[in-house]
Design a protein around this motif. Structure first.
Motif, PDB file in Angstrom:
ATOM      1  N   ILE A  42     -11.242   8.293  22.854  1.00 52.37           N
ATOM      2  CA  ILE A  42      -9.572   8.194  22.741  1.00 52.37           C
ATOM      3  C   ILE A  42      -9.044   9.660  23.024  1.00 52.37           C
ATOM      4  CG2 ILE A  42      -7.611   7.960  21.265  1.00 52.37           C
ATOM      5  CD1 ILE A  42      -9.004   5.420  21.877  1.00 52.37           C
ATOM      6  N   ARG A  43      -9.551  10.764  22.770  1.00 51.45           N
ATOM      7  CA  ARG A  43      -9.235  11.990  22.916  1.00 51.45           C
ATOM      8  C   ARG A  43      -9.360  12.519  24.327  1.00 51.45           C
ATOM      9  NH1 ARG A  43     -10.672  16.288  18.264  1.00 51.45           N
ATOM     10  NH2 ARG A  43      -9.509  17.659  19.638  1.00 51.45           N
ATOM     11  N   SER A  44     -10.280  11.831  25.127  1.00 50.15           N
ATOM     12  CA  SER A  44     -10.405  12.374  26.429  1.00 50.15           C
ATOM     13  C   SER A  44      -9.774  11.382  27.550  1.00 50.15           C
ATOM     14  CB  SER A  44     -11.901  12.061  26.501  1.00 50.15           C
ATOM     15  OG  SER A  44     -12.756  12.878  25.776  1.00 50.15           O
ATOM     16  N   THR A  45      -8.977  10.488  26.984  1.00 46.65           N
ATOM     17  CA  THR A  45      -8.283   9.511  28.016  1.00 46.65           C
ATOM     18  C   THR A  45      -6.781   9.865  27.600  1.00 46.65           C
ATOM     19  OG1 THR A  45      -8.276   7.734  26.549  1.00 46.65           O
ATOM     20  CG2 THR A  45      -9.975   8.005  28.184  1.00 46.65           C
ATOM     21  N   PRO A  46      -5.789   9.665  28.628  1.00 43.12           N
ATOM     22  CA  PRO A  46      -4.469   9.980  28.273  1.00 43.12           C
ATOM     23  C   PRO A  46      -3.761   8.616  27.588  1.00 43.12           C
ATOM     24  CG  PRO A  46      -4.799   9.142  30.632  1.00 43.12           C
ATOM     25  CD  PRO A  46      -6.217   9.368  30.033  1.00 43.12           C
ATOM     26  N   LEU A  47      -2.731   9.023  26.730  1.00 43.94           N
ATOM     27  CA  LEU A  47      -2.043   8.237  26.068  1.00 43.94           C
ATOM     28  C   LEU A  47      -1.306   7.118  26.762  1.00 43.94           C
ATOM     29  CD1 LEU A  47      -0.615   7.117  23.313  1.00 43.94           C
ATOM     30  CD2 LEU A  47       1.222   8.955  23.589  1.00 43.94           C
ATOM     31  N   VAL A  48      -0.903   7.333  28.008  1.00 49.37           N
ATOM     32  CA  VAL A  48      -0.108   6.482  28.963  1.00 49.37           C
ATOM     33  C   VAL A  48      -1.205   5.469  28.982  1.00 49.37           C
ATOM     34  CG1 VAL A  48       0.688   6.029  31.162  1.00 49.37           C
ATOM     35  CG2 VAL A  48       1.420   8.199  29.975  1.00 49.37           C
ATOM     36  N   ALA A  49      -2.540   5.574  29.374  1.00 51.50           N
ATOM     37  CA  ALA A  49      -3.439   4.765  29.711  1.00 51.50           C
ATOM     38  C   ALA A  49      -3.696   3.930  28.744  1.00 51.50           C
ATOM     39  CB  ALA A  49      -4.825   5.328  30.286  1.00 51.50           C
ATOM     40  N   GLN A  50      -3.734   4.499  27.462  1.00 53.21           N
ATOM     41  CA  GLN A  50      -3.960   3.369  26.328  1.00 53.21           C
ATOM     42  C   GLN A  50      -2.826   2.452  26.046  1.00 53.21           C
ATOM     43  OE1 GLN A  50      -4.907   6.310  23.439  1.00 53.21           O
ATOM     44  NE2 GLN A  50      -6.422   7.604  24.771  1.00 53.21           N
ATOM     45  N   LEU A  51      -1.516   2.910  25.977  1.00 55.92           N
ATOM     46  CA  LEU A  51      -0.539   2.209  26.102  1.00 55.92           C
ATOM     47  C   LEU A  51      -0.654   0.991  27.040  1.00 55.92           C
ATOM     48  CD1 LEU A  51       2.202   4.885  25.579  1.00 55.92           C
ATOM     49  CD2 LEU A  51       1.315   3.346  23.679  1.00 55.92           C
ATOM     50  N   PHE A  52      -0.645   1.359  28.303  1.00 59.00           N
ATOM     51  CA  PHE A  52      -1.101   0.143  29.253  1.00 59.00           C
ATOM     52  C   PHE A  52      -2.067  -0.839  28.750  1.00 59.00           C
ATOM     53  CE2 PHE A  52       1.793   0.715  33.098  1.00 59.00           C
ATOM     54  CZ  PHE A  52       2.274   1.795  32.852  1.00 59.00           C
ATOM     55  N   LEU A  53      -3.253  -0.405  28.405  1.00 62.49           N
ATOM     56  CA  LEU A  53      -4.222  -1.413  28.178  1.00 62.49           C
ATOM     57  C   LEU A  53      -3.678  -2.127  26.953  1.00 62.49           C
ATOM     58  CD1 LEU A  53      -7.436   1.119  28.267  1.00 62.49           C
ATOM     59  CD2 LEU A  53      -6.762  -1.023  29.783  1.00 62.49           C
ATOM     60  N   LEU A  54      -2.929  -1.569  26.080  1.00 64.88           N
ATOM     61  CA  LEU A  54      -2.655  -2.295  24.914  1.00 64.88           C
ATOM     62  C   LEU A  54      -1.647  -3.448  25.248  1.00 64.88           C
ATOM     63  CD1 LEU A  54      -2.284   0.444  22.136  1.00 64.88           C
ATOM     64  CD2 LEU A  54      -3.905  -1.570  21.813  1.00 64.88           C
ATOM     65  N   TYR A  55      -0.764  -2.866  26.027  1.00 62.97           N
ATOM     66  CA  TYR A  55       0.477  -3.967  26.287  1.00 62.97           C
ATOM     67  C   TYR A  55       0.092  -4.806  27.382  1.00 62.97           C
ATOM     68  CZ  TYR A  55       5.385  -5.342  26.992  1.00 62.97           C
ATOM     69  OH  TYR A  55       6.510  -6.061  27.108  1.00 62.97           O
ATOM     70  N   TYR A  56      -0.433  -4.421  28.545  1.00 61.73           N
ATOM     71  CA  TYR A  56      -0.820  -5.174  29.642  1.00 61.73           C
ATOM     72  C   TYR A  56      -1.964  -5.847  29.750  1.00 61.73           C
ATOM     73  CZ  TYR A  56       3.729  -3.254  31.392  1.00 61.73           C
ATOM     74  OH  TYR A  56       4.971  -2.605  31.321  1.00 61.73           O
ATOM     75  N   ALA A  57      -2.988  -5.034  29.451  1.00 59.34           N
ATOM     76  CA  ALA A  57      -4.272  -5.627  29.769  1.00 59.34           C
ATOM     77  C   ALA A  57      -4.883  -6.491  28.273  1.00 59.34           C
ATOM     78  CB  ALA A  57      -5.450  -4.488  29.821  1.00 59.34           C
ATOM     79  N   LEU A  58      -4.447  -6.058  27.212  1.00 59.08           N
ATOM     80  CA  LEU A  58      -5.141  -6.554  26.250  1.00 59.08           C
ATOM     81  C   LEU A  58      -4.867  -8.291  26.072  1.00 59.08           C
ATOM     82  CD1 LEU A  58      -6.383  -6.676  23.514  1.00 59.08           C
ATOM     83  CD2 LEU A  58      -4.171  -6.290  22.338  1.00 59.08           C
ATOM     84  N   PRO A  59      -3.650  -8.802  26.588  1.00 57.97           N
ATOM     85  CA  PRO A  59      -3.739 -10.303  26.612  1.00 57.97           C
ATOM     86  C   PRO A  59      -4.574 -10.993  27.627  1.00 57.97           C
ATOM     87  CG  PRO A  59      -1.292  -9.378  26.830  1.00 57.97           C
ATOM     88  CD  PRO A  59      -2.328  -8.080  26.878  1.00 57.97           C
TER      89      PRO A  59
END
Length: 224
Positions: A63-80
Motif C-alpha cells: 500500500i505504501r509503495s503504490t500511489p493513492l490514485v491507483a488504489q482509488l481506481f482499483l476500488l471504484y472501477y476494478a473491484l466490481p
C-alpha cells in the motif's frame, strides 16, 4: 484576466454547503478508518507468529509503495469486475464510499508506523510493572500501554488528519463531487474557472492553516 467578484460571491455558498460538506465527510471517514485500522495493523505487527506479521508487513509495504490514485481506481472501477469474475458476486461501491476506504486504508499503513513508534516509546518499566502485578495481557494493553502510547502519537495523527484533508481532492478522479470537483464543474459549465477554484483553495487554507497551528500547540503541550 479580471477576477469576477460578483460571480465568486455567487458560487461561494454552494461550494461551502455542498462541496466542502463532501470534502469533510471524506476526510472524517477516511481519518477514522485510518486511525482504527492503523492501530490494528500496529498490533498485528507485534504478534509472535510470523504467519501474522509477514502478511501484515507485506500489505503495508504494498500500500505504501503504490500511489493513492491507483488504489482509488482499483476500488471504484476494478473491484466490481474482479469480484464478479472471481467471487461470482459483483461488489460495487459508491464513489464516496470507495474514496473513504481508499483514503483510510492508504493512511492506515502510515499511522501503523506512528502507533508502533508510540508503543515502542513506552518505558520498559511499564511492561515490567504490569508483569509484576500479574495483570492480564488485555488489561496491560488497554489500561497501561495504549493510553501512554496514544498520548505520544496524537500530534503525528493530527498531521495525518490534515494530510488526508489535503489529499481528498484526488477523489474527484473517481467522480466524487467534493469542493474541488464542484468548482471544476462550475468552471466547465460557466466557462469561469478561476473564481470557483480560488474559492475552493481558500476553503482549504482557512481549515488547514488553523489546524496545523493547533497540532503544533498540542505537540508542544504534550512535550512538556
Amino acid at each position: 484576466m479580471n477576477f469576477d467578484w460578483n460571480y465568486a460571491r455567487e458560487v461561494a455558498p454552494d461550494l461551502l454547503t455542498t462541496g466542502l460538506k463532501v470534502t469533510l465527510q471524506a476526510t472524517a471517514g477516511g481519518a477514522v478508518l485510518a486511525f482504527v485500522l492503523g492501530l490494528v495493523l500496529a498490533l498485528l505487527l507485534r504478534v509472535d507468529s510470523r504467519w501474522v506479521r509477514l502478511p501484515t508487513r507485506t500489505f503495508i509495504e504494498v500500500i505504501r509503495s503504490t500511489p493513492l490514485v491507483a488504489q482509488l481506481f482499483l476500488l471504484y472501477y476494478a473491484l466490481p469486475t474482479f469480484s464478479r469474475d472471481v467471487l461470482g458476486t459483483q461488489i460495487t461501491l459508491s464513489a464516496l464510499t470507495a474514496g473513504i476506504i481508499g483514503l483510510g486504508v492508504h493512511y492506515a499503513c502510515y499511522t501503523a508506523e506512528v502507533y508502533r513508534a508510540g508503543i515502542d516509546g513506552v518505558p520498559p518499566g511499564q511492561w515490567e510493572a504490569s508483569i509484576a502485578l500479574n495483570l492480564p495481557r488485555v488489561r496491560t494493553w488497554t489500561d497501561v500501554i495504549l493510553p501512554q502510547a496514544i498520548r505520544r502519537v496524537l500530534p503525528p495523527l493530527g498531521n495525518y488528519l490534515i494530510a488526508i484533508f489535503k489529499e481528498s481532492p484526488q477523489l474527484t478522479l473517481i467522480t466524487v463531487v467534493d469542493v474541488v470537483g464542484l468548482a471544476q464543474n462550475m468552471g466547465s459549465t460557466n466557462f469561469k474557472v478561476v473564481e470557483p477554484l480560488t474559492i475552493a483553495g481558500l476553503f482549504f487554507l482557512i481549515i488547514a492553516i488553523p489546524s496545523s497551528i493547533l497540532v503544533r500547540r498540542l505537540e508542544r503541550r504534550l512535550a512538556q
